[in-house]
Write a protein that holds these residues in place. Structure first.
Motif, PDB file in Angstrom:
ATOM      1  N   UNK A  64     -65.847 -14.456 -29.567  1.00 37.85           N
ATOM      2  CA  UNK A  64     -64.785 -14.228 -30.551  1.00 37.85           C
ATOM      3  C   UNK A  64     -65.290 -14.558 -31.949  1.00 37.85           C
ATOM      4  N   UNK A  65     -65.994 -15.686 -32.094  1.00 35.03           N
ATOM      5  CA  UNK A  65     -66.525 -16.067 -33.398  1.00 35.03           C
ATOM      6  C   UNK A  65     -67.509 -15.020 -33.915  1.00 35.03           C
ATOM      7  N   UNK A  66     -68.359 -14.505 -33.013  1.00 29.51           N
ATOM      8  CA  UNK A  66     -69.327 -13.485 -33.431  1.00 29.51           C
ATOM      9  C   UNK A  66     -68.627 -12.193 -33.824  1.00 29.51           C
ATOM     10  N   UNK A  67     -67.578 -11.801 -33.079  1.00 29.02           N
ATOM     11  CA  UNK A  67     -66.845 -10.582 -33.414  1.00 29.02           C
ATOM     12  C   UNK A  67     -66.119 -10.721 -34.743  1.00 29.02           C
ATOM     13  N   UNK A  71     -66.805  -8.474 -38.046  1.00 27.37           N
ATOM     14  CA  UNK A  71     -65.740  -7.770 -38.769  1.00 27.37           C
ATOM     15  C   UNK A  71     -65.767  -8.154 -40.240  1.00 27.37           C
ATOM     16  N   UNK A  72     -65.987  -9.428 -40.523  1.00 25.85           N
ATOM     17  CA  UNK A  72     -66.098  -9.901 -41.901  1.00 25.85           C
ATOM     18  C   UNK A  72     -67.200  -9.140 -42.635  1.00 25.85           C
ATOM     19  N   UNK A  73     -68.350  -8.990 -41.961  1.00 28.74           N
ATOM     20  CA  UNK A  73     -69.477  -8.313 -42.592  1.00 28.74           C
ATOM     21  C   UNK A  73     -69.170  -6.840 -42.838  1.00 28.74           C
ATOM     22  N   UNK A  74     -68.508  -6.172 -41.897  1.00 32.97           N
ATOM     23  CA  UNK A  74     -68.268  -4.739 -42.018  1.00 32.97           C
ATOM     24  C   UNK A  74     -67.106  -4.429 -42.955  1.00 32.97           C
ATOM     25  N   UNK A  75     -66.077  -5.298 -42.976  1.00 34.65           N
ATOM     26  CA  UNK A  75     -64.902  -5.045 -43.820  1.00 34.65           C
ATOM     27  C   UNK A  75     -65.059  -5.619 -45.222  1.00 34.65           C
ATOM     28  N   UNK A  92     -63.093   1.176 -37.971  1.00 36.37           N
ATOM     29  CA  UNK A  92     -62.745  -0.016 -38.739  1.00 36.37           C
ATOM     30  C   UNK A  92     -61.251  -0.040 -39.021  1.00 36.37           C
ATOM     31  N   UNK A  93     -60.711  -1.246 -39.174  1.00 36.03           N
ATOM     32  CA  UNK A  93     -59.289  -1.371 -39.500  1.00 36.03           C
ATOM     33  C   UNK A  93     -58.980  -0.724 -40.843  1.00 36.03           C
ATOM     34  N   UNK A  94     -59.900  -0.818 -41.799  1.00 36.19           N
ATOM     35  CA  UNK A  94     -59.652  -0.217 -43.111  1.00 36.19           C
ATOM     36  C   UNK A  94     -59.567   1.303 -43.032  1.00 36.19           C
ATOM     37  N   UNK A  95     -60.081   1.904 -41.952  1.00 36.55           N
ATOM     38  CA  UNK A  95     -59.999   3.353 -41.786  1.00 36.55           C
ATOM     39  C   UNK A  95     -58.540   3.797 -41.628  1.00 36.55           C
ATOM     40  N   UNK A  96     -57.699   2.917 -41.101  1.00 30.47           N
ATOM     41  CA  UNK A  96     -56.278   3.235 -40.925  1.00 30.47           C
ATOM     42  C   UNK A  96     -55.587   3.341 -42.279  1.00 30.47           C
ATOM     43  N   UNK A  97     -56.141   2.683 -43.305  1.00 29.76           N
ATOM     44  CA  UNK A  97     -55.625   2.760 -44.670  1.00 29.76           C
ATOM     45  C   UNK A  97     -54.191   2.239 -44.759  1.00 29.76           C
ATOM     46  N   UNK A  98     -53.988   1.037 -44.216  1.00 27.52           N
ATOM     47  CA  UNK A  98     -52.677   0.401 -44.268  1.00 27.52           C
ATOM     48  C   UNK A  98     -52.896  -1.084 -44.567  1.00 27.52           C
ATOM     49  N   UNK A 106     -58.142  -6.056 -35.584  1.00 26.30           N
ATOM     50  CA  UNK A 106     -58.754  -5.833 -34.275  1.00 26.30           C
ATOM     51  C   UNK A 106     -60.136  -6.464 -34.283  1.00 26.30           C
ATOM     52  N   UNK A 107     -60.577  -6.890 -33.118  1.00 24.48           N
ATOM     53  CA  UNK A 107     -61.910  -7.462 -32.944  1.00 24.48           C
ATOM     54  C   UNK A 107     -62.651  -6.649 -31.896  1.00 24.48           C
ATOM     55  N   UNK A 108     -63.836  -6.214 -32.238  1.00 25.98           N
ATOM     56  CA  UNK A 108     -64.669  -5.442 -31.327  1.00 25.98           C
ATOM     57  C   UNK A 108     -65.752  -6.346 -30.749  1.00 25.98           C
TER      58      UNK A 108
END
Length: 629
Positions: A64-67, A71-75, A92-98, A106-108
């Protein structure tokens, strides 16, 4: 499955160093999750990976910590931008644009064997430097719907069909429950578990001539807040527990009591289903237990009163109001004044009595009640009266919230002027009137004026006010007109303050207009940034400000400070002894059934919220009150 309430699969608390400080999994809820997916497979739908296999187990803490770090790095930040940018990609969550994806993420999790999966919806809150993650139980259908949003080419939040993110979350009441769980967990982490404020006078009033004389010179029995008599837990909020907490100290965050949090979760949400998230109730039940006193056969003990009170009986009501104002001192721009308030209560009553409280003058004062405590039964308003009947819980609680206009003159009025005589020097003038038309028992405990200059550094100031003291900070000048302990009552005063302010020479720092690449410049979080700033270079705010600046015209020399926003002075004050809405409670009209000898006490307090004096020489926006950035 999840549509009728809230159940939580897991809770994680992460440090800024990408380690898990605390975690809690609920096996019963996880079993329900797996059963729902197996039933979905039986319908021929397959699982979330399209392989027909059973859903994977919850990941380990380090996964969970790694995911979360990935996410921090990608977003760009822990929360992400919430908007689709040129570096956003499918999945990515930002792809939803909300923007809601900054709080419901979400965590991958990618397995070494290449069989990864996703956790959603994960409610995210940042408190005290920690990141609180709560994963509620949802059905497979909304999970798949969100997966589709992560792949679509158009923006999910702006799509016209019903499959947008808002419509998905609207049908998930577990999201609200998860936010409540995250909020109370954050309160325990930060130690912010105090109950609503209830104020009583520190001494009984003797009345008559003495009260009139002392009130007229600003001397009176000072009101003080009181706390509910709830047994304190044995563990301390400030004491570290375990080696992991010592590690968290290295990251610059305050350690929290894991045992205290663990015990609260056990009592508040057994088997992962929240039952009572009131910290005082859960603590009382754990330390005192349920009441062993026999109850009348015709009465049922409510959940919000786990044990019965014993001792001196009394009822205390307090009206706490906040006034927001924008004063322009212009004929062409009307002033704005509004009052928001709440009535807090503390009922120290034995047994399970009912309390009846009539509210009068609601229509005359134009009071609009927005909400009541869940123990309140409110009658339909008739004419100018409404009756509240409630069986009060233990401790302090908010009886009602309301909105109203300011039905008397503003407690602080006048004008503020600021003009620039050169690029680094400005001349200002205040001319104010305080407490005009306010009579005893109104008392102004303190009053301070702040001139903010967030985009300039103050070098010095020159000027002598007619009353009070002046100090300065790096980005503001503060004028304290009424000091604490020397209240103003029974009279009004006029205060003036002419002067000049000098600033350090402006240093121009511009971001490369091409904004090389968002991915090459790390964002910083926009709140609680004590750890984020060390982790990232530039900030998301810088990127947004650069885009806004492209559409702004250059300001004139008259307004180089405000940037069309900070052209104002902020007023801070506190008034006791009355309300600005006009809503009051008559203690003599409070009735208790069965009848007991329980005196009712009532106090009132008003404080400033966004109370603004706009510069009469500048261009004042009227659309909304300013907010500190």
């Amino acid at each position: 499955m999840s549509g009728g309430g809230c159940s939580v699969r897991a809770i994680w608390i992460l440090t800024p160093n990408d380690t898990v400080a605390f975690s809690r999994r609920f096996a019963v809820v996880e079993k329900r999750w797996r059963a729902a997916w197996e039933a979905e497979e039986g319908d021929g739908e397959g699982d979330r990976r399209g392989t027909g296999a059973a859903p994977l187990l919850l990941p380990a803490d380090h996964e969970v910590a790694a995911a979360f770090a990935e996410r921090w790095r990608r977003e760009g930040t822990a929360r992400g931008s919430g908007i689709r940018t040129n570096v956003s990609s499918v999945g990515l969550d930002s792809w939803v644009d909300d923007p809601i994806t900054r709080h419901i993420i979400s965590l991958r999790l990618d397995k070494e064997e290449g069989d990864g999966f996703m956790l959603w919806p994960v409610v995210l809150q940042k408190r005290g430097g920690y990141y609180v993650l709560v994963l509620p139980l949802v059905d497979p259908q909304p999970f798949r719907a969100y997966e589709n949003l992560l792949k679509r080419s158009d923006c999910g939040s702006s799509a016209k069909e019903n499959g947008n993110l808002s419509s998905i979350l609207f049908n998930l009441p577990c999201i609200t429950g998860a936010f409540m769980v995250a909020h109370v967990v954050g309160d325990i982490i930060t130690g912010d578990i105090a109950e609503p404020e209830v104020i009583v006078s520190s001494g009984p009033s003797v009345g008559g001539l003495l009260d009139s004389l002392t009130g007229s010179i600003g001397i009176s029995a000072r009101a003080k807040p009181i706390a509910a008599p709830v047994a304190a837990p044995t563990a301390s909020l400030s004491s570290p527990v375990g080696a992991a907490q010592s590690d968290s100290l290295k990251g610059g965050v305050r350690p929290f009591d894991k045992d205290l949090l663990r015990n609260f979760i056990i009592g508040a949400m057994p088997f992962g289903t929240p039952q009572d998230l009131n910290y005082a109730n859960v603590t009382s039940i754990r330390t005192t237990g349920f009441s062993g006193d026999p109850l009348p056969t015709d009465q049922k003990q409510p959940a919000w009163k786990p044990y019965l009170y014993k001792g001196r009986q009394r009822i205390i009501f307090t009206s706490l109001e906040t006034i927001n104002a924008a004063l322009y001192d212009r004929d062409d721009v009307p002033d704005f004044l509004s009052v928001s308030g709440q009535v807090t209560c503390r009922a120290e009553l034995e047994g399970l009595p009912d309390v009846s409280l009539p509210l009068t003058g609601l229509k005359t004062a134009h009071v609009e009640v927005s909400s009541f405590h869940h123990c309140v039964q409110a009658s339909e308003p008739t004419a100018n009266k409404q009756t509240l009947v409630f069986q009060p819980p233990l401790g302090n609680f908010v009886l009602m919230h309301y909105q109203a206009p300011c039905n008397i003159a503003p407690p602080v009025k006048g004008f503020y002027q600021l003009s620039m005589v050169s690029e680094n020097e400005g001349a200002f003038l205040f001319k104010l009137t305080l407490m005009e038309g306010y009579k005893s028992p109104f008392i102004m405990d303190f009053c301070m004026i702040t001139m903010p200059f967030p985009r300039r550094r103050v070098a010095s100031y020159d000027g002598n006010p007619s009353i009070g003291t002046v100090s300065m900070t790096e980005h503001s000048i503060e004028w304290r007109i009424v000091s604490s302990g020397r209240g103003l009552s029974g009279r009004s005063i006029e205060a003036t303050f002419p002067g000049t302010v000098k600033f350090l020479p402006r240093t121009v720092q511009r971001i490369n207009s091409s904004f090389r690449s968002v991915s090459s410049i790390g964002y910083t979080e926009d709140s609680d940034s004590e750890q984020d700033n060390a982790k990232n270079g530039a900030s998301l705010d810088d990127y947004i400000m650069e885009k806004i600046n492209k559409d702004l015209h250059a300001v004139d020399l008259e307004e180089p400070l405000s940037w069309q926003v900070y052209n104002y002075a902020k007023v801070s004050f506190k008034i006791t002894g009355g309300t600005l809405s006009g809503l009051t409670i008559d203690p003599k009209s409070v009735n208790v059934y069965p009848s007991v000898k329980a005196p009712a006490e009532y106090s009132m307090q008003t404080s400033s919220g966004d109370y603004i004096l706009w510069n009469t020489l500048g261009k004042c926006p009227t659309a909304a009150l300013p907010r500190e950035l």
